[in-house]
Design a protein around this motif. Sequence first.
Motif, PDB file in Angstrom:
ATOM      1  N   PHE A   1       0.838  -1.209   0.000  1.00  0.00           N
ATOM      2  CA  PHE A   1       0.000   0.000   0.000  1.00  0.00           C
ATOM      3  C   PHE A   1       0.873   1.259   0.000  1.00  0.00           C
ATOM      4  CE2 PHE A   1      -3.217  -2.650   2.585  1.00  0.00           C
ATOM      5  CZ  PHE A   1      -3.977  -2.951   1.464  1.00  0.00           C
ATOM      6  N   GLU A   2       1.920   1.242   0.827  1.00  0.00           N
ATOM      7  CA  GLU A   2       2.811   2.410   0.910  1.00  0.00           C
ATOM      8  C   GLU A   2       3.632   2.571  -0.369  1.00  0.00           C
ATOM      9  OE1 GLU A   2       4.103   0.708   4.695  1.00  0.00           O
ATOM     10  OE2 GLU A   2       4.188   2.745   5.494  1.00  0.00           O
ATOM     11  N   ALA A   3       4.099   1.440  -0.915  1.00  0.00           N
ATOM     12  CA  ALA A   3       4.874   1.502  -2.159  1.00  0.00           C
ATOM     13  C   ALA A   3       4.020   2.120  -3.270  1.00  0.00           C
ATOM     14  CB  ALA A   3       5.341   0.105  -2.559  1.00  0.00           C
ATOM     15  N   PHE A   4       2.767   1.689  -3.349  1.00  0.00           N
ATOM     16  CA  PHE A   4       1.857   2.204  -4.371  1.00  0.00           C
ATOM     17  C   PHE A   4       1.631   3.705  -4.173  1.00  0.00           C
ATOM     18  CE2 PHE A   4      -2.377   3.457  -5.729  1.00  0.00           C
ATOM     19  CZ  PHE A   4      -2.426   2.991  -7.037  1.00  0.00           C
ATOM     20  N   ALA A   5       1.343   4.125  -2.928  1.00  0.00           N
ATOM     21  CA  ALA A   5       1.057   5.545  -2.654  1.00  0.00           C
ATOM     22  C   ALA A   5       2.280   6.405  -2.963  1.00  0.00           C
ATOM     23  CB  ALA A   5       0.635   5.716  -1.194  1.00  0.00           C
ATOM     24  N   PHE A   6       3.473   5.900  -2.626  1.00  0.00           N
ATOM     25  CA  PHE A   6       4.695   6.661  -2.921  1.00  0.00           C
ATOM     26  C   PHE A   6       4.840   6.852  -4.432  1.00  0.00           C
ATOM     27  CE2 PHE A   6       9.051   7.182  -4.152  1.00  0.00           C
ATOM     28  CZ  PHE A   6       9.492   8.174  -3.301  1.00  0.00           C
ATOM     29  N   ALA A   7       4.619   5.780  -5.190  1.00  0.00           N
ATOM     30  CA  ALA A   7       4.744   5.875  -6.655  1.00  0.00           C
ATOM     31  C   ALA A   7       3.738   6.885  -7.219  1.00  0.00           C
ATOM     32  CB  ALA A   7       4.560   4.495  -7.283  1.00  0.00           C
TER      33      ALA A   7
ATOM     34  N   LYS B   1      19.313  -5.969  -2.786  1.00  0.00           N
ATOM     35  CA  LYS B   1      19.424  -5.276  -1.494  1.00  0.00           C
ATOM     36  C   LYS B   1      18.095  -5.273  -0.763  1.00  0.00           C
ATOM     37  CE  LYS B   1      22.565  -2.019  -3.672  1.00  0.00           C
ATOM     38  NZ  LYS B   1      22.604  -0.675  -4.256  1.00  0.00           N
ATOM     39  N   ARG B   2      17.023  -5.266  -1.521  1.00  0.00           N
ATOM     40  CA  ARG B   2      15.678  -5.229  -0.969  1.00  0.00           C
ATOM     41  C   ARG B   2      14.767  -6.108  -1.805  1.00  0.00           C
ATOM     42  NH1 ARG B   2      17.980  -3.454   2.678  1.00  0.00           N
ATOM     43  NH2 ARG B   2      17.851  -1.380   3.592  1.00  0.00           N
ATOM     44  N   TRP B   3      13.767  -6.657  -1.136  1.00  0.00           N
ATOM     45  CA  TRP B   3      12.672  -7.228  -1.926  1.00  0.00           C
ATOM     46  C   TRP B   3      11.886  -6.088  -2.489  1.00  0.00           C
ATOM     47  CZ3 TRP B   3      12.562 -11.818  -3.723  1.00  0.00           C
ATOM     48  CH2 TRP B   3      13.225 -12.836  -3.059  1.00  0.00           C
ATOM     49  N   GLU B   4      11.548  -6.156  -3.784  1.00  0.00           N
ATOM     50  CA  GLU B   4      10.887  -5.034  -4.440  1.00  0.00           C
ATOM     51  C   GLU B   4       9.439  -5.391  -4.737  1.00  0.00           C
ATOM     52  OE1 GLU B   4      13.210  -3.735  -7.809  1.00  0.00           O
ATOM     53  OE2 GLU B   4      15.075  -4.410  -6.854  1.00  0.00           O
ATOM     54  N   TRP B   5       8.531  -4.591  -4.192  1.00  0.00           N
ATOM     55  CA  TRP B   5       7.114  -4.808  -4.497  1.00  0.00           C
ATOM     56  C   TRP B   5       6.874  -4.614  -5.985  1.00  0.00           C
ATOM     57  CZ3 TRP B   5       3.787  -7.002  -1.361  1.00  0.00           C
ATOM     58  CH2 TRP B   5       3.894  -6.837   0.017  1.00  0.00           C
TER      59      TRP B   5
ATOM     60  N   GLN C   1      -2.359 -12.019  -3.079  1.00  0.00           N
ATOM     61  CA  GLN C   1      -1.016 -11.602  -2.680  1.00  0.00           C
ATOM     62  C   GLN C   1      -0.346 -10.914  -3.875  1.00  0.00           C
ATOM     63  OE1 GLN C   1       1.007 -13.814   0.228  1.00  0.00           O
ATOM     64  NE2 GLN C   1      -0.066 -15.721  -0.195  1.00  0.00           N
ATOM     65  N   LYS C   2       0.671 -10.106  -3.571  1.00  0.00           N
ATOM     66  CA  LYS C   2       1.445  -9.438  -4.621  1.00  0.00           C
ATOM     67  C   LYS C   2       2.841 -10.056  -4.696  1.00  0.00           C
ATOM     68  CE  LYS C   2      -1.143  -5.898  -6.069  1.00  0.00           C
ATOM     69  NZ  LYS C   2      -1.398  -5.620  -7.507  1.00  0.00           N
ATOM     70  N   VAL C   3       3.400 -10.037  -5.891  1.00  0.00           N
ATOM     71  CA  VAL C   3       4.737 -10.604  -6.106  1.00  0.00           C
ATOM     72  C   VAL C   3       5.816  -9.579  -5.729  1.00  0.00           C
ATOM     73  CG1 VAL C   3       6.361 -11.422  -7.877  1.00  0.00           C
ATOM     74  CG2 VAL C   3       3.958 -12.132  -7.936  1.00  0.00           C
ATOM     75  N   LEU C   4       6.876 -10.065  -5.105  1.00  0.00           N
ATOM     76  CA  LEU C   4       8.080  -9.253  -4.872  1.00  0.00           C
ATOM     77  C   LEU C   4       9.233  -9.916  -5.619  1.00  0.00           C
ATOM     78  CD1 LEU C   4       6.566  -9.480  -1.768  1.00  0.00           C
ATOM     79  CD2 LEU C   4       8.045  -7.501  -1.564  1.00  0.00           C
ATOM     80  N   ARG C   5      10.120  -9.099  -6.143  1.00  0.00           N
ATOM     81  CA  ARG C   5      11.286  -9.616  -6.856  1.00  0.00           C
ATOM     82  C   ARG C   5      12.560  -9.082  -6.213  1.00  0.00           C
ATOM     83  NH1 ARG C   5      11.038 -12.247 -11.690  1.00  0.00           N
ATOM     84  NH2 ARG C   5       8.915 -12.895 -12.191  1.00  0.00           N
ATOM     85  N   GLY C   6      13.638  -9.810  -6.386  1.00  0.00           N
ATOM     86  CA  GLY C   6      14.934  -9.309  -5.937  1.00  0.00           C
ATOM     87  C   GLY C   6      15.619 -10.150  -4.901  1.00  0.00           C
TER      88      GLY C   6
ATOM     89  N   ASN D   1       8.881 -14.001  -4.891  1.00  0.00           N
ATOM     90  CA  ASN D   1       8.452 -13.965  -3.498  1.00  0.00           C
ATOM     91  C   ASN D   1       7.041 -13.371  -3.484  1.00  0.00           C
ATOM     92  OD1 ASN D   1       8.548 -14.225  -0.751  1.00  0.00           O
ATOM     93  ND2 ASN D   1      10.381 -12.972  -0.484  1.00  0.00           N
ATOM     94  N   PHE D   2       6.318 -13.549  -2.408  1.00  0.00           N
ATOM     95  CA  PHE D   2       4.929 -13.055  -2.411  1.00  0.00           C
ATOM     96  C   PHE D   2       4.450 -12.809  -0.984  1.00  0.00           C
ATOM     97  CE2 PHE D   2       5.263 -17.631  -2.770  1.00  0.00           C
ATOM     98  CZ  PHE D   2       4.484 -18.109  -1.736  1.00  0.00           C
ATOM     99  N   PHE D   3       3.735 -11.708  -0.808  1.00  0.00           N
ATOM    100  CA  PHE D   3       3.159 -11.387   0.496  1.00  0.00           C
ATOM    101  C   PHE D   3       1.847 -10.642   0.319  1.00  0.00           C
ATOM    102  CE2 PHE D   3       7.537 -12.079   1.889  1.00  0.00           C
ATOM    103  CZ  PHE D   3       7.286 -12.913   2.965  1.00  0.00           C
ATOM    104  N   GLN D   4       1.050 -10.639   1.385  1.00  0.00           N
ATOM    105  CA  GLN D   4      -0.171  -9.844   1.385  1.00  0.00           C
ATOM    106  C   GLN D   4       0.196  -8.359   1.408  1.00  0.00           C
ATOM    107  OE1 GLN D   4      -0.011 -12.503   3.625  1.00  0.00           O
ATOM    108  NE2 GLN D   4      -1.646 -13.851   2.944  1.00  0.00           N
ATOM    109  N   THR D   5      -0.744  -7.538   0.927  1.00  0.00           N
ATOM    110  CA  THR D   5      -0.466  -6.117   0.661  1.00  0.00           C
ATOM    111  C   THR D   5      -0.160  -5.277   1.899  1.00  0.00           C
ATOM    112  OG1 THR D   5      -2.860  -5.902   0.677  1.00  0.00           O
ATOM    113  CG2 THR D   5      -1.801  -5.968  -1.468  1.00  0.00           C
ATOM    114  N   ASP D   6      -0.531  -5.747   3.087  1.00  0.00           N
ATOM    115  CA  ASP D   6      -0.311  -4.920   4.282  1.00  0.00           C
ATOM    116  C   ASP D   6       0.941  -5.340   5.062  1.00  0.00           C
ATOM    117  OD1 ASP D   6      -1.462  -7.378   4.971  1.00  0.00           O
ATOM    118  OD2 ASP D   6      -2.349  -6.568   6.803  1.00  0.00           O
ATOM    119  N   LEU D   7       1.648  -6.378   4.601  1.00  0.00           N
ATOM    120  CA  LEU D   7       2.748  -6.908   5.413  1.00  0.00           C
ATOM    121  C   LEU D   7       4.053  -6.164   5.136  1.00  0.00           C
ATOM    122  CD1 LEU D   7       1.933 -10.697   5.345  1.00  0.00           C
ATOM    123  CD2 LEU D   7       1.429  -9.004   7.109  1.00  0.00           C
ATOM    124  N   ARG D   8       4.820  -5.901   6.176  1.00  0.00           N
ATOM    125  CA  ARG D   8       6.030  -5.106   5.971  1.00  0.00           C
ATOM    126  C   ARG D   8       7.179  -5.491   6.896  1.00  0.00           C
ATOM    127  NH1 ARG D   8       4.563   0.999   7.763  1.00  0.00           N
ATOM    128  NH2 ARG D   8       3.997   0.591   9.898  1.00  0.00           N
TER     129      ARG D   8
END
Length: 386
Positions: A285-291, A315-319, A348-353, A369-376
């Motif tokens: 959610f935060e990644a989307f709002a920032f974009a 370096k990071r998992w990327e939403w 769930q949304k995919v993360l890459r990296g 990788n994959f997680f629900q949208t609110d997990l951080r």
Amino acid sequence: MTLTDSLIDFFLETRKHTENLCEPLEIEDYVVQPIVDVSPPKWHLGHTTWFFEEFILKPHLKDYKIFDEDFSFVFNSYYETVGKRVVRSDRGNLSRPSVESVYAYRSHVTKAVERLFVTTQSQELYDLLEIGIHHEKQHQELLLTDIKFILGNNPLLPSYSDTFKEHPLESTSKEWISMEEGIYEIGHNSEDFCYDNELGRHKVYLHPFKISNNLVTNQEYIEFIEAGGYKKFDLWHAEGWDWVNQNQISAPLYWHKIDGVWHNYTLKGLQTITPGAPVTHISYFEAFAFAQFKGCRLATEFEWEASQAFFTWGKRWEWTESAYLPYPNYTKAEGALGEYNGKFMVNQKVLRGGSVATPIKHTRFTYRNFFQTDLRWQYNGLRLVK
Ligand SMILES: [Fe+2]
């Protein structure tokens, strides 16, 4: 060195590394489960062991002596095929079995696996051992992020290790990489190990896009906070806006503003924010709002995979903007291991990296990788596309 020798070495090295990760812990740290998503370290130690016992030793080692009949109930995560288990939310209530007996369980199983491979070798066994090793590596990452959550939510904010570096600096030059429209091939394409969710290599058509060579930094994210990003409903999905308000979210997880200065909890303890490091511990959610705030968007997982050769990652998992779905021609494995990935392909949304917590030899550019949208609580960051 034979295939068996090198696979057994890889197995032993992996088993050892899990235990090394737990070395800085105090005995009390092993049992805590602050939220349902975070499992106690003791549970990870037992569960990764159970995986080898259940899927390799019980069916393949003739004289195998089960360590404790209750452990399948305690350490089965989600395999319906295998039978009853402790519900996830109760993992933190397991003051027994003791940490000591879980370490004895590890040793018992590790030795039995070694013994099995001395006498018996087959492709089926190699494949099972390989997935068991990669499963344990997956848990090594979770173990570190779970330890971070446990210590980072202890009011004393204790340090895990004085040497663990989790703030890689970004290079200073920001560039947009232009990708041409066309047909790209997506999915795993080599003899090396991959999970079933990376298979079903297929073609996708991509429209032209530009992708940033760098991840979004803490400094850029502070600008979003200070511009009121968490207070502007129009930047957020409806679900994201509800999440922000219901949970009173106003910064990434682990961030604390102390006397007007942003700090964050790291595995080294509380530190001032490093402005040039990639932002982390944000939800989708935060990644989307920032974009949205930047007039950009997130990459789809296909755009990410098609362009990954042009930037550094890990370096990071990327939403990503992609829903976690099966690729065309995806087939799940037979039996219990068919429950490994496929049944999670919803909501769930995919993360890459990859991330600073990802063990070596555990990620590749097709890894999903994959997680629900609110997990951080994972090391989640973002990269912009326009
Ligand atoms: Fe697992």
